[in-house]
Scaffold this motif. Structure first.
Motif, PDB file in Angstrom:
ATOM      1  N   LYS A 167       0.858  -1.185   0.000  1.00  0.00           N
ATOM      2  CA  LYS A 167       0.000   0.000   0.000  1.00  0.00           C
ATOM      3  C   LYS A 167       0.890   1.229   0.000  1.00  0.00           C
ATOM      4  CE  LYS A 167      -3.572   2.391   2.611  1.00  0.00           C
ATOM      5  NZ  LYS A 167      -4.397   2.389   3.827  1.00  0.00           N
ATOM      6  N   ASN A 168       0.818   1.994  -1.111  1.00  0.00           N
ATOM      7  CA  ASN A 168       1.673   3.167  -1.215  1.00  0.00           C
ATOM      8  C   ASN A 168       1.299   4.165  -0.126  1.00  0.00           C
ATOM      9  OD1 ASN A 168       3.319   5.212  -1.916  1.00  0.00           O
ATOM     10  ND2 ASN A 168       2.718   5.288  -4.067  1.00  0.00           N
ATOM     11  N   GLU A 169       2.229   4.434   0.734  1.00  0.00           N
ATOM     12  CA  GLU A 169       1.951   5.260   1.906  1.00  0.00           C
ATOM     13  C   GLU A 169       1.952   6.749   1.567  1.00  0.00           C
ATOM     14  OE1 GLU A 169       0.730   5.170   5.642  1.00  0.00           O
ATOM     15  OE2 GLU A 169       1.432   3.327   4.709  1.00  0.00           O
ATOM     16  N   PHE A 170       2.576   7.118   0.444  1.00  0.00           N
ATOM     17  CA  PHE A 170       2.761   8.529   0.142  1.00  0.00           C
ATOM     18  C   PHE A 170       2.312   8.819  -1.285  1.00  0.00           C
ATOM     19  CE2 PHE A 170       5.908   7.656   3.428  1.00  0.00           C
ATOM     20  CZ  PHE A 170       5.559   8.605   4.360  1.00  0.00           C
ATOM     21  N   LYS A 171       1.052   8.921  -1.477  1.00  0.00           N
ATOM     22  CA  LYS A 171       0.523   9.397  -2.744  1.00  0.00           C
ATOM     23  C   LYS A 171       0.619  10.918  -2.763  1.00  0.00           C
ATOM     24  CE  LYS A 171      -2.665   5.560  -3.289  1.00  0.00           C
ATOM     25  NZ  LYS A 171      -4.066   5.152  -3.459  1.00  0.00           N
ATOM     26  N   GLU A 172       0.408  11.482  -3.965  1.00  0.00           N
ATOM     27  CA  GLU A 172       0.548  12.935  -4.070  1.00  0.00           C
ATOM     28  C   GLU A 172      -0.388  13.650  -3.105  1.00  0.00           C
ATOM     29  OE1 GLU A 172       0.310  16.387  -7.505  1.00  0.00           O
ATOM     30  OE2 GLU A 172       0.766  14.314  -8.033  1.00  0.00           O
ATOM     31  N   LYS A 173      -1.584  13.061  -2.903  1.00  0.00           N
ATOM     32  CA  LYS A 173      -2.499  13.565  -1.865  1.00  0.00           C
ATOM     33  C   LYS A 173      -2.920  12.381  -1.021  1.00  0.00           C
ATOM     34  CE  LYS A 173      -4.629  17.778  -3.604  1.00  0.00           C
ATOM     35  NZ  LYS A 173      -5.910  18.460  -3.876  1.00  0.00           N
ATOM     36  N   ASP A 174      -2.659  12.448   0.260  1.00  0.00           N
ATOM     37  CA  ASP A 174      -3.016  11.331   1.112  1.00  0.00           C
ATOM     38  C   ASP A 174      -4.463  11.467   1.542  1.00  0.00           C
ATOM     39  OD1 ASP A 174      -2.855  13.383   2.988  1.00  0.00           O
ATOM     40  OD2 ASP A 174      -2.334  11.963   4.568  1.00  0.00           O
ATOM     41  N   LYS A 175      -4.914  10.513   2.361  1.00  0.00           N
ATOM     42  CA  LYS A 175      -6.309  10.477   2.770  1.00  0.00           C
ATOM     43  C   LYS A 175      -6.698  11.687   3.612  1.00  0.00           C
ATOM     44  CE  LYS A 175      -5.191   7.580   6.770  1.00  0.00           C
ATOM     45  NZ  LYS A 175      -5.428   6.296   7.435  1.00  0.00           N
ATOM     46  N   GLU A 176      -5.724  12.374   4.200  1.00  0.00           N
ATOM     47  CA  GLU A 176      -6.018  13.552   5.003  1.00  0.00           C
ATOM     48  C   GLU A 176      -5.941  14.830   4.169  1.00  0.00           C
ATOM     49  OE1 GLU A 176      -3.249  13.412   8.164  1.00  0.00           O
ATOM     50  OE2 GLU A 176      -4.205  11.735   9.185  1.00  0.00           O
ATOM     51  N   GLY A 177      -5.720  14.695   2.871  1.00  0.00           N
ATOM     52  CA  GLY A 177      -5.662  15.866   2.009  1.00  0.00           C
ATOM     53  C   GLY A 177      -4.310  16.539   1.963  1.00  0.00           C
ATOM     54  N   LEU A 178      -3.265  15.938   2.539  1.00  0.00           N
ATOM     55  CA  LEU A 178      -1.938  16.537   2.518  1.00  0.00           C
ATOM     56  C   LEU A 178      -1.247  16.250   1.189  1.00  0.00           C
ATOM     57  CD1 LEU A 178      -0.619  15.721   6.098  1.00  0.00           C
ATOM     58  CD2 LEU A 178      -1.604  17.858   5.280  1.00  0.00           C
ATOM     59  N   GLN A 179      -0.458  17.203   0.709  1.00  0.00           N
ATOM     60  CA  GLN A 179       0.336  17.035  -0.497  1.00  0.00           C
ATOM     61  C   GLN A 179       1.796  16.824  -0.139  1.00  0.00           C
ATOM     62  OE1 GLN A 179      -0.348  20.496  -2.952  1.00  0.00           O
ATOM     63  NE2 GLN A 179      -1.558  19.294  -4.374  1.00  0.00           N
ATOM     64  N   ILE A 180       2.473  16.111  -1.015  1.00  0.00           N
ATOM     65  CA  ILE A 180       3.919  16.008  -0.864  1.00  0.00           C
ATOM     66  C   ILE A 180       4.511  17.385  -1.111  1.00  0.00           C
ATOM     67  CG2 ILE A 180       6.014  14.972  -1.792  1.00  0.00           C
ATOM     68  CD1 ILE A 180       4.362  12.532  -2.539  1.00  0.00           C
ATOM     69  N   PHE A 181       5.289  17.857  -0.192  1.00  0.00           N
ATOM     70  CA  PHE A 181       5.860  19.190  -0.301  1.00  0.00           C
ATOM     71  C   PHE A 181       6.723  19.279  -1.558  1.00  0.00           C
ATOM     72  CE2 PHE A 181       9.340  22.223   0.783  1.00  0.00           C
ATOM     73  CZ  PHE A 181       8.567  23.373   0.787  1.00  0.00           C
ATOM     74  N   GLY A 182       6.405  20.226  -2.431  1.00  0.00           N
ATOM     75  CA  GLY A 182       7.141  20.415  -3.677  1.00  0.00           C
ATOM     76  C   GLY A 182       6.463  19.808  -4.881  1.00  0.00           C
ATOM     77  N   SER A 183       5.438  18.934  -4.671  1.00  0.00           N
ATOM     78  CA  SER A 183       4.794  18.295  -5.820  1.00  0.00           C
ATOM     79  C   SER A 183       4.015  19.298  -6.656  1.00  0.00           C
ATOM     80  CB  SER A 183       3.867  17.169  -5.347  1.00  0.00           C
ATOM     81  OG  SER A 183       2.851  17.680  -4.492  1.00  0.00           O
ATOM     82  N   GLU A 184       3.502  20.355  -6.004  1.00  0.00           N
ATOM     83  CA  GLU A 184       2.756  21.354  -6.769  1.00  0.00           C
ATOM     84  C   GLU A 184       3.662  22.114  -7.729  1.00  0.00           C
ATOM     85  OE1 GLU A 184       4.266  23.341  -3.037  1.00  0.00           O
ATOM     86  OE2 GLU A 184       3.342  21.416  -3.577  1.00  0.00           O
ATOM     87  N   PHE A 185       4.970  22.064  -7.493  1.00  0.00           N
ATOM     88  CA  PHE A 185       5.927  22.713  -8.388  1.00  0.00           C
ATOM     89  C   PHE A 185       5.860  22.103  -9.786  1.00  0.00           C
ATOM     90  CE2 PHE A 185      10.237  22.742 -10.205  1.00  0.00           C
ATOM     91  CZ  PHE A 185      10.482  24.090 -10.256  1.00  0.00           C
ATOM     92  N   PHE A 186       5.546  20.813  -9.876  1.00  0.00           N
ATOM     93  CA  PHE A 186       5.520  20.125 -11.170  1.00  0.00           C
ATOM     94  C   PHE A 186       4.110  20.001 -11.752  1.00  0.00           C
ATOM     95  CE2 PHE A 186       9.206  18.553  -8.829  1.00  0.00           C
ATOM     96  CZ  PHE A 186      10.211  18.828  -9.739  1.00  0.00           C
ATOM     97  N   SER A 187       3.094  20.387 -10.984  1.00  0.00           N
ATOM     98  CA  SER A 187       1.720  20.292 -11.487  1.00  0.00           C
ATOM     99  C   SER A 187       1.085  21.658 -11.677  1.00  0.00           C
ATOM    100  CB  SER A 187       0.862  19.474 -10.510  1.00  0.00           C
ATOM    101  OG  SER A 187       0.846  20.074  -9.225  1.00  0.00           O
ATOM    102  N   ASN A 188       1.854  22.711 -11.465  1.00  0.00           N
ATOM    103  CA  ASN A 188       1.328  24.074 -11.593  1.00  0.00           C
ATOM    104  C   ASN A 188       1.283  24.455 -13.069  1.00  0.00           C
ATOM    105  OD1 ASN A 188       0.631  26.735 -11.435  1.00  0.00           O
ATOM    106  ND2 ASN A 188       2.133  27.266  -9.868  1.00  0.00           N
ATOM    107  N   ALA A 189       0.050  24.687 -13.574  1.00  0.00           N
ATOM    108  CA  ALA A 189      -0.116  25.011 -14.992  1.00  0.00           C
ATOM    109  C   ALA A 189       0.456  26.381 -15.326  1.00  0.00           C
ATOM    110  CB  ALA A 189      -1.590  24.958 -15.376  1.00  0.00           C
ATOM    111  N   ASN A 190       0.608  27.256 -14.343  1.00  0.00           N
ATOM    112  CA  ASN A 190       1.124  28.599 -14.586  1.00  0.00           C
ATOM    113  C   ASN A 190       2.648  28.652 -14.571  1.00  0.00           C
ATOM    114  OD1 ASN A 190      -1.504  29.699 -14.662  1.00  0.00           O
ATOM    115  ND2 ASN A 190      -1.557  29.758 -12.424  1.00  0.00           N
ATOM    116  N   LEU A 191       3.286  27.521 -14.315  1.00  0.00           N
ATOM    117  CA  LEU A 191       4.744  27.469 -14.235  1.00  0.00           C
ATOM    118  C   LEU A 191       5.265  26.553 -15.335  1.00  0.00           C
ATOM    119  CD1 LEU A 191       7.358  28.211 -12.719  1.00  0.00           C
ATOM    120  CD2 LEU A 191       7.002  26.181 -11.309  1.00  0.00           C
ATOM    121  N   THR A 192       5.874  27.120 -16.376  1.00  0.00           N
ATOM    122  CA  THR A 192       6.392  26.295 -17.478  1.00  0.00           C
ATOM    123  C   THR A 192       7.812  25.831 -17.205  1.00  0.00           C
ATOM    124  OG1 THR A 192       7.203  28.243 -18.653  1.00  0.00           O
ATOM    125  CG2 THR A 192       4.949  27.541 -19.115  1.00  0.00           C
TER     126      THR A 192
END
Length: 808
Positions: A107-132
Motif C-alpha cells: 500500500k503506497n503510503e505517500f501518494k501525491e495527496k493522502d487520505k487527510e488531504g496533505l500534499q507532498i511538499f514540492g509536488s505542486e511545483f511540477f503540477s502548476n499550470a502557470n509554471l512552465t
C-alpha cells in the motif's frame, strides 16, 4: 502505443552498428539466417540494454539492417516481438526499456495527496499550470556555454570593417569560414571561441588587432541535447531538450519525482560519474539554484527513492508531507520546512503516530524535547491547537452603549461591568437576565435588579452573559394610521403629544377633494376596567378642520392615542366621474372624461364626432372592466382550446387576449340601435374604463375549429354557413356539429338550431367567424363491459318473465 524508437535501437544493437557493444554481446550468426523467434529472452534483453547507447535515427537503422541482409519479414518479426514486450509510450520519451518501479510496500503510503488531504511538499511545483519552467531563449548567451554540434554561431565584425555571418557547427565540430577554412569550435565556451576566432580573423581583418575593428560572437539557433532520466520519476525516458536547459528543466519535463521519488537526492551523471547532487528543498525553501547546472548531451539524471518521509498536520503554517534527511529532528522539520508553528498552536500538544515492528505506537512530544526527537519514516505528526474558549470572559449585550466582551479580572462584579458598558436611557433596569454555566456546563439564568446594591455586588464568573432589555423591546410598537384623501396615507410611529394636524402633515397634506368637515378618528378601547363581553371595540370621534390645518379652541387640546386610525373623507361633488375611450374609425378617437355618471354611449359618439365612412358599426365591440376571476378562468380555457388549433389570427383570440391582459370583458351591445335611438335600452350608461373600438369594414369571413381546412373566405352576398364549411373542406371527423356557433364582429354570438332532422345555421355577415367545437372523446365499452351489461339485461328479463308466469 508501441515505441518506435525502441525498435530502432534494438535493430542497431542486433546488427552491429555499435561495434563496441557488439564485442560484448553473444555471437550472432549471419543476419540472413537469423531466426528472430529463436533468440532467448536474455539475449533479446541484452540487445535492448545496449540499444540505449545508440544515437542513430530510425531510417538509418533500417537502412543499415537491409544493407546487412536483413529481410523485411525479419524486421517485421523484430517489431512484433517488441510489441509483445508491452512497452507503453510517451511522445517525449525515447526509452521504452523502463519498467516503472513498484512501491516499496503493498500500500503506497505517500501518494501525491493522502487520505487527510496533505500534499507532498514540492509536488505542486511540477503540477502548476502557470509554471512552465522552460529555459529563457531571449537572454544573452552564458559565457560558460559549451559549443557543440548543430549550434549556430553569429559572427559580427563591425567598425573599420563590416561583415556579419552565420555558421553552423558540423558533425566534426567545426565551422568553415570562407578564405580561411575549417575552424574547430566544438567543446569550447563562448568566450574561448571568441578568443580563437579573433586570433584567426586578425590575419584577414588587421583592425581587430589595432582596435579599429571589433568582433562579437553570439549564438543563433542553439542545438538540442538528449538527456535521460531514470529512477523514481513520473515519466522516465530520454528527452530532447534545448542545450540551454538545466537539471530543473529536465525534471519539470519528466513530471518530477514519482510518489516514491526523493526531492532531496537527485544525481546528475556525466561520463559515468556523479557530477552533482541536486536538492529541490534548497530551491523551494531558500531559492538556491547553485547546483542547477547546465546539461550536456547524454547526461543522465537519476532520482533516488526517498529515505525518510513523514506527515505533518495540524497547527503549523504549512501542513504537508515532508522528506527529512537522516538524523534530522522534529524541530527542524517544523521550523525549517513547515515555516514554524501557527499562531493557534499549542506547542506542548504534539502527537506522533509511529510504525513499529509490532504495529503502531503513540508518542507525545513536549516543546522542550522537540529538537531531540528524531523523526522516522511514516511518522504522522499532528500539532494541536489551543482550545477555542475563554477563561476570563463575561459578555454584556442589549440596551447598553458598549455591548462587548469584558475581562472578569478587570471587572469582577456585576456593578463594575454594568458601569463599564454604560446603560442607555431607555434600559429596563428593574430586571435583567444573567446567563451562566454551572459545573456540568448547563446554562442557568438569574434575574437581577440593576438598581439593587445586593445584585450589583454579585461576583462574575467565566462565560457569564448579561442581557439588558430596553423598555421599547418590552412594548408593542405603537402606531397611528391615516387614510382617505391624503397625498401620502400610511402608518406612522406614534409619539407622545402627537395631534391630529401632526399626522396630517406626516401624510403629506390633504388632497384637493378632501372634506374639512368630515374627519373621523377610530380609537381602540384600550383601558376598559370591566371584564364583560361586548360587541363594541372602538370609539368613533369626529372633528372639523380649517384651511390652516388648525382646530377650534375646544379641539386644540385633543391628542392622538396609540393605534388611532384617522380617516379624511372626500367632498361628494369634488371627484372625477372617470374616463372612457373610443378608438378606430371615428372622427376624434381618444380618451374622454365623463361629464356625469349618467353619460351614455350616444353621448360619447357625439363628442367623438361620429363614425367615418370607412367604419363598420356592426363590427364594433364594447369592452368593460370585470372583476370576476371565475369568468377569467373560463376565458383562459377557451383561449387554450383555440391555441391547440394553432389559429391565433381571429377576432375571438384578439378579444380574449385583450380581456385577459386588461381585465376587461366583451359587452354584447347593439350600438346601431343605441345611436339611432338615444336613451333606449341599448344606449347604456358608461362606466369608468369602458372602451369602444370601431374597426374598418370587414371583407372576409373565417371558419375554424373542427373543420378540415381553417381558412378565410372573401364575403359575398349569398354566402351561407353551410357553403363556408364546404369551402373549408367540410366537417372534421371529431366535429360537434350541434355546437356550431357564429361570432359576429360586434361580439354577439348565435348558435345553430336543430329541428327534427333539419339543422339551421346562423346567417353570416362580413367579419363573422364560424366556430365548430370538437367532440369530447368518449371511451368505448370494452368486451367485458358489453358482456356484463348484456348478461344483466338477460337476467333482468328472466326475472320479469318468471314473475309474469307466477301471476298467471
Amino acid at each position: 502505443m508501441k515505441k518506435i524508437w525502441m525498435r530502432v535501437l534494438v535493430l542497431a544493437m542486433m546488427f552491429g552498428f555499435n561495434q563496441v557493444a557488439m564485442a560484448q554481446l553473444p555471437t550472432i550468426p549471419q543476419v540472413s539466417s537469423i531466426n528472430i523467434e529463436a533468440l532467448s529472452d536474455a539475449q533479446f534483453q541484452a540487445y535492448m540494454q545496449q540499444a540505449q547507447l545508440s544515437g542513430l535515427s530510425e531510417a538509418e537503422m533500417e537502412a543499415k539492417a537491409k544493407e546487412r541482409g536483413l529481410s523485411a519479414a525479419q524486421i517485421a518479426q523484430i517489431k512484433a516481438r517488441m510489441g509483445g514486450a508491452g512497452a507503453g509510450g510517451d511522445k517525449k520519451t525515447t526509452n521504452s526499456n523502463y519498467e516503472p518501479r513498484k512501491p516499496f510496500n503493498a500500500k503506497n503510503e505517500f501518494k501525491e495527496k493522502d487520505k487527510e488531504g496533505l500534499q507532498i511538499f514540492g509536488s505542486e511545483f511540477f503540477s502548476n499550470a502557470n509554471l512552465t519552467f522552460e529555459p529563457n531563449m531571449r537572454t544573452a548567451t552564458p559565457s560558460n556555454y559549451v559549443l557543440g554540434v548543430d549550434d549556430e554561431l553569429s559572427i559580427d565584425i563591425y567598425g573599420f570593417s563590416e561583415k556579419t555571418s552565420k555558421y553552423k557547427i558540423n558533425t566534426e565540430g567545426m565551422i568553415r569560414i570562407p578564405n580561411i577554412g575549417p575552424v574547430a569550435l566544438a567543446g569550447l565556451t563562448i568566450d574561448e571561441a571568441k578568443t580563437k576566432l579573433k586570433s584567426i580573423l586578425t590575419k584577414t581583418y588587421p583592425g581587430l588587432k589595432t582596435g579599429n575593428t571589433f568582433l562579437q560572437v553570439s549564438l543563433g539557433q542553439i542545438r538540442s541535447i538528449r538527456v535521460t532520466l531514470i529512477g523514481e520519476v513520473n515519466k522516465p525516458g530520454t528527452y530532447e531538450l534545448s542545450s540551454l536547459s538545466t537539471l530543473a528543466n529536465a525534471l519539470y519535463a519528466s513530471g518530477g519525482p514519482s510518489n516514491n521519488g526523493s526531492f532531496r537526492k537527485i544525481d546528475l551523471m556525466r561520463n559515468g560519474k556523479r557530477l552533482v547532487t541536486f536538492d529541490l528543498y534548497d530551491f523551494l525553501l531558500n531559492g538556491d539554484l547553485s547546483k542547477n547546472i547546465l546539461l550536456k548531451d547524454d547526461d543522465i539524471i537519476k532520482v533516488h527513492p526517498y529515505n525518510i518521509r513523514l506527515f505533518l498536520n495540524g497547527a503549523v503554517k504549512r501542513a504537508a508531507i515532508y522528506e527529512a534527511e537522516q538524523g534530522e529532528n522534529l524541530g527542524t522539520v517544523i521550523e525549517k520546512y513547515a515555516g514554524g508553528f501557527a499562531d493557534s498552536a499549542n506547542r506542548n500538544k504534539i502527537t506522533v503516530k509511529r510504525l513499529t515492528d509490532l504495529g503502531k505506537s503513540i508518542e507525545n512530544v513536549q516543546l522542550n524535547n522537540l529538537n531531540s526527537f528524531m523523526v522516522k519514516s511514516s511518522d504522522s505528526v499532528v500539532v494541536g491547537a489551543s482550545i477555542n474558549r475563554f477563561d476570563n470572559r463575561v459578555i454584556v449585550a442589549g440596551s447598553v452603549f458598549y455591548p462587548n466582551s469584558y475581562s472578569v479580572n478587570a471587572y469582577p462584579t456585576l456593578g463594575a461591568v454594568v458601569k463599564a458598558a454604560q446603560l442607555k436611557e431607555n434600559a429596563f433596569v428593574g430586571r435583567a437576565l444573567l446567563f451562566r454555566t454551572n459545573a456540568t456546563k448547563d446554562t442557568t439564568v438569574t434575574s437581577v435588579n440593576l438598581t439593587a446594591a445586593a445584585d450589583l455586588a454579585i461576583a462574575l464568573r467565566n462565560d457569564d452573559s448579561l442581557h439588558v432589555y430596553s423598555k421599547m423591546e418590552l412594548k408593542e410598537p405603537a402606531t397611528v394610521t391615516i387614510t382617505g384623501e391624503l397625498n401620502k396615507p400610511g402608518i406612522f410611529a406614534y409619539a407622545a403629544g402627537m395631534k391630529l394636524e401632526d399626522i396630517v402633515l406626516l401624510g403629506g397634506g390633504l388632497k384637493d377633494r378632501a372634506s374639512f368637515k368630515e374627519v373621523e378618528v377610530l380609537r381602540r378601547i384600550r383601558k376598559d376596567p370591566t371584564m364583560a363581553d361586548t360587541t363594541v371595540y372602538n370609539t368613533i370621534l369626529k372633528f372639523n378642520l380649517q384651511d390652516s390645518l388648525a382646530f377650534t379652541a375646544s379641539q386644540a387640546a385633543i391628542e392622538l392615542e396609540p393605534y388611532d386610525v384617522v380617516n379624511v373623507k372626500n367632498v361628494p361633488r369634488n371627484q372625477s366621474a372617470g374616463s372612457v375611450s373610443i378608438a378606430g374609425e371615428v372622427l376624434f378617437p381618444g380618451t374622454y372624461l365623463l361629464n356625469t355618471k349618467k353619460d351614455r354611449v350616444s353621448d360619447l359618439f357625439r363628442r367623438a364626432g361620429g363614425i367615418l365612412e370607412s367604419g363598420s358599426l356592426s363590427s364594433a365591440f364594447f369592452l368593460r372592466n370585470t372583476y370576476q376571476s371565475a369568468l377569467k378562468g373560463e376565458i383562459l380555457d377557451i383561449k387554450k382550446a383555440l391555441a391547440q388549433k394553432q389559429n391565433s389570427d381571429t377576432i375571438t383570440v384578439k378579444l380574449l387576449d385583450s380581456t385577459l391582459s386588461k381585465d376587461k370583458i366583451l359587452m354584447s351591445v347593439n350600438l346601431r340601435n343605441a345611436l339611432e335611438n338615444p336613451g333606449s335600452e341599448d344606449d347604456i350608461e358608461l362606466e369608468e374604463g369602458d372602451m369602444i373600438t370601431i374597426p374598418k369594414k370587414p371583407v372576409a369571413v373565417q371558419a375554424f375549429g373542427a373543420v378540415n381546412i381553417q381558412k378565410k373566405v372573401p364575403f359575398y352576398s349569398g354566402l351561407t354557413a353551410r357553403r363556408l364549411i364546404r369551402e373549408s373542406g367540410g366537417f372534421a371527423e371529431n366535429a360537434n356539429k350541434r355546437g356550431t356557433y357564429v361570432l359576429y364582429p360586434n361580439g354577439r354570438v348565435k348558435t345553430a338550431h336543430s329541428y327534427v332532422f333539419w339543422r339551421t345555421y346562423p346567417k353570416l355577415t362580413a367579419g363573422a367567424e364560424l366556430y365548430v367545437p370538437v367532440k369530447k372523446f368518449k371511451k368505448p365499452l370494452t368486451a367485458g363491459e358489453i358482456m356484463g351489461f348484456t348478461s344483466g339485461l338477460v337476467g333482468m328479463g328472466a326475472i320479469i318473465i318468471g314473475i309474469l308466469n307466477s301471476t298467471k
